[in-house]
Design a protein around this motif. Structure first.
Motif, PDB file in Angstrom:
ATOM      1  N   LYS A 132       6.087   5.406  -7.447  1.00  0.00           N
ATOM      2  CA  LYS A 132       5.568   4.228  -6.747  1.00  0.00           C
ATOM      3  C   LYS A 132       4.296   3.719  -7.399  1.00  0.00           C
ATOM      4  N   GLN A 133       3.426   4.639  -7.807  1.00  0.00           N
ATOM      5  CA  GLN A 133       2.189   4.226  -8.467  1.00  0.00           C
ATOM      6  C   GLN A 133       2.480   3.578  -9.819  1.00  0.00           C
ATOM      7  N   MET A 134       3.527   4.039 -10.478  1.00  0.00           N
ATOM      8  CA  MET A 134       3.859   3.517 -11.800  1.00  0.00           C
ATOM      9  C   MET A 134       4.616   2.194 -11.736  1.00  0.00           C
ATOM     10  N   ARG A 138      -7.310   4.573 -12.638  1.00  0.00           N
ATOM     11  CA  ARG A 138      -6.201   5.476 -12.350  1.00  0.00           C
ATOM     12  C   ARG A 138      -6.629   6.924 -12.151  1.00  0.00           C
ATOM     13  N   SER A 197       3.193   1.017 -17.270  1.00  0.00           N
ATOM     14  CA  SER A 197       3.979   2.157 -16.802  1.00  0.00           C
ATOM     15  C   SER A 197       5.323   1.740 -16.214  1.00  0.00           C
ATOM     16  N   GLU A 200      -6.807  10.452 -12.077  1.00  0.00           N
ATOM     17  CA  GLU A 200      -5.958  11.556 -12.511  1.00  0.00           C
ATOM     18  C   GLU A 200      -4.609  11.071 -13.076  1.00  0.00           C
ATOM     19  N   MET A 201      -4.192   9.819 -12.768  1.00  0.00           N
ATOM     20  CA  MET A 201      -2.929   9.291 -13.268  1.00  0.00           C
ATOM     21  C   MET A 201      -3.018   8.831 -14.727  1.00  0.00           C
ATOM     22  N   LYS A 239       5.494  10.299  -8.634  1.00  0.00           N
ATOM     23  CA  LYS A 239       4.471   9.319  -9.014  1.00  0.00           C
ATOM     24  C   LYS A 239       5.077   7.959  -9.331  1.00  0.00           C
ATOM     25  N   GLU A 269      13.160   7.768  -4.089  1.00  0.00           N
ATOM     26  CA  GLU A 269      11.698   7.788  -4.053  1.00  0.00           C
ATOM     27  C   GLU A 269      11.108   6.401  -3.830  1.00  0.00           C
ATOM     28  N   ILE A 299       7.209  11.973 -14.203  1.00  0.00           N
ATOM     29  CA  ILE A 299       7.161  10.846 -13.259  1.00  0.00           C
ATOM     30  C   ILE A 299       7.540  11.249 -11.838  1.00  0.00           C
ATOM     31  N   ILE A 320      -1.439  11.309 -17.202  1.00  0.00           N
ATOM     32  CA  ILE A 320       0.016  11.408 -17.003  1.00  0.00           C
ATOM     33  C   ILE A 320       0.714  10.179 -17.574  1.00  0.00           C
TER      34      ILE A 320
END
Length: 603
Positions: free
Chosen positions: A160-162, A117, A168, A119-120, A158, A190, A155, A123
């Motif tokens: 979609k990534q989660m 992940r 997540s 940088e994610m 972000k 989103e 969030i 978070i």
């Protein structure tokens, strides 16, 4: 100078070499023995000199006697430094090893997630910490608002990534659940371009379901509209099909349901439908020439769906199958044997299902080949009678064999639904004959089960009804099962029971069974049956024992039923026995049954 060479050793001629103190002879003679004798034995003597206190020991190691060695601690003697050196560390316990493994696993997981992940990672870790506080029961409204605001900031951008990660995605579900309409709509905006992709994800599908669950009507309509044109593909996918089913069954209005099912009738139907004609029935009525094409295209769509176990369960698929069979030609829907054979090994599941058991009732009503029904359906159900009778739907299936469409067991709406199949073109055999053949197959196992499990069935409120129906309708000899029931009452009645075990005549369910079976003798007599439960009960228990039943209200009411038995000999025998204890009955004033019993005796 040159070194002189050594002369080789050679013994002098005529002389033998001598080895002093080396041979047996020298040893023997040295200690005063005979030549060639062994060394004489001498007892051991401790010749070591004990050092005096305060004096050195000439650099020698300290010596300890045996008693001194025994007194040394278990850790070993000698200086402390040596004890530490020689001592071994105890092996780790199983709990310590498990703890280390979990710590190592957690560390590896964190390292892997951090690498994936990047940088994610930080978070998501912060989001999970906020989520943990947000879902606590102790979190009040003010704190929840503050945490939601903090989580929203984390969030945003972000989501979609989660949405596609197993941990997540739970954070997003929580945010949708506790968020206000504005926050929920921002999530939808989103993620709306990824709704279809998320529906097919084992983790993302939960986000779509939460949006349908907690979103307002406009959001639900927008999500269902995104499904348009993709229903077929979604139904063929295990994860996405559950989302379509939830939307169709729980959230969609009529127009949205019609939109979902319309994609399963084929392209011809899509061309022919309009705002006024938006069902299969109305389209076929307006375009009868298109019937064959529409049904063929529908068949091509639904057959692959039927081959997937997870998909065939959905109600949206059932609706399309129902429409197909309603309008399909006879050739495609008349062969019931194929349907029944494909149900083999699943009969118990059908019988114990809320809707599946209705299919079996329809089979009992319509299928003329009773031999096939016995082999395919009844053989499976009767082999696991305790399981089937213990289920509220399974019990209805067996009761239907004993007394079909009995209003005591079935709702009027279900009876009306089953009546729709009466007189259909494919059932030629007389309904009474069909029912009799199925009853003859089911009766022996049911009677045998009652005989072996009479105590459990009679004292169970739900199963007691089955006892009455078995002894009212079963074919064959009823006496063994009746005797097993009567034998349960063959003991003197003690008010309140013995060790918490109530007498059958005092039991809430047991006394009802006795009354039902006594009163049922009249119906058996009308049907020409010879068995009489009242006669078997009196012969098994005896009138002397029955006198103790007057002590309780329920027992007295059972005796009233015997006095009114259709078997006059039973009524006379019981009356004669009770007449002798009329004075005792007159003294009883703690229950109403004694008073009613006296009234019956004085008739």
């Amino acid at each position: 100078m040159e070194a002189k060479p050594q002369k080789p050793f050679s013994s002098q001629p005529g002389r033998k070499p001598s080895f002093k103190g080396k041979g047996k002879d020298s040893v023997g003679t040295k200690f005063g023995g005979k030549p060639g004798a062994k060394k004489p034995f001498k007892p051991y003597k401790n010749t070591e000199k004990k050092s005096k206190p305060g004096k050195p020991n000439d650099g020698r190691k300290p010596s300890f006697s045996k008693t001194e060695k025994r007194k040394q601690p278990a850790g070993g003697g000698g200086p402390p430094a040596k004890r530490q050196k020689s001592g071994k560390k105890p092996p780790p316990t199983e709990e310590e090893l498990k703890k280390k493994r979990l710590e190592k696993k957690r560390e590896l997981k964190n390292n892997r997630q951090q690498a994936e992940r990047k940088e994610m990672f930080d978070i998501i870790s912060r989001c999970k910490a906020v989520w943990g506080n947000l879902r606590r029961k102790k979190c009040d409204t003010e704190q929840k608002t503050k945490l939601m605001k903090e989580l929203h900031g984390l969030i945003r951008g972000k989501m979609k990534q989660m949405a596609f990660a197993h941990d997540s995605v739970r954070v997003l579900q929580c945010f949708i659940q506790f968020g206000n309409e504005k926050q929920q709509f921002e999530v939808f905006e989103e993620l709306k371009d990824s709704i279809l992709e998320m529906s097919k994800s084992p983790y993302g599908k939960h986000i779509v379901k939460k949006l349908l669950m907690y979103g307002n009507k406009e959001m639900v309509a927008a999500i269902i509209q995104l499904f348009s044109g993709h229903i077929r593909k979604m139904l063929r996918h295990v994860s996405a099909s559950s989302i379509v089913e939830y939307a169709y069954n729980d959230k969609a209005i009529l127009a949205q349901r019609l939109m979902i099912t319309s994609e399963l009738y084929g392209n011809t139907y899509t061309i022919c439908k309009s705002l006024e004609r938006n069902t299969l029935e109305t389209v076929l009525a307006a375009n009868p020439e298109k019937l064959e094409n529409i049904l063929e295209e529908t068949k091509q769509v639904i057959v692959p769906l039927a081959q997937k176990e997870q998909v065939i369960r959905h109600s949206v698929v059932h609706k399309v199958f129902l429409d197909f069979f309603q309008f399909a030609p006879e050739k495609q829907r008349s062969d019931r044997k194929v349907i029944i054979k494909t149900m083999k090994t699943y009969m118990v599941k059908f019988a114990t299902g809320e809707f599946g058991h209705l299919v079996l009732l329809a089979i009992f009503d319509c299928v003329d080949d009773t031999k096939l029904v016995k082999q395919a359906v009844l053989s499976e159900l009767l082999s696991v009678l305790p399981e089937v009778l213990g289920n509220k739907h399974g019990k209805k299936v067996l009761l239907y064999l004993l007394s079909p469409r009995n209003p005591n067991h079935m709702l009027p709406d279900i009876v009306k639904q089953l009546e729709q199949g009466d007189g259909n073109a494919h059932s030629k055999k007389d309904m009474a004959i069909r029912r009799r053949e199925l009853l003859e197959a089911a009766s022996p196992p049911l009677l045998d089960h009652l005989r072996l499990n009479a105590a459990a069935m009679v004292t169970d409120k739900a199963a007691s009804v089955t006892v009455r129906d078995i002894l009212a309708s079963a074919c064959g000899d009823l006496r063994p099962a009746m005797t097993a029931v009567a034998q349960l009452a063959n003991q003197e009645l003690v008010p309140g029971g013995i060790k918490g075990q109530l007498h059958m005549a005092e039991h809430p369910a047991g006394h009802l069974v006795l009354k039902w079976l006594i009163e049922q003798d009249a119906m058996l007599a009308e049907d020409g049956r010879e068995e009489r439960f009242s006669r078997i009960l009196v012969d098994t228990v005896g009138t002397e024992t029955m006198k103790s039943w007057v002590k309780v209200n329920r027992g007295a009411m059972v005796l009233c039923s015997l006095l009114n038995s259709c078997d006059s000999s039973v009524a006379a025998e019981v009356k004669a026995a009770l007449t002798a204890i009329i004075p005792e009955l007159q003294r009883i004033n703690d229950h109403k049954g004694a008073e009613i019993l006296l009234q019956n005796l004085n008739k």
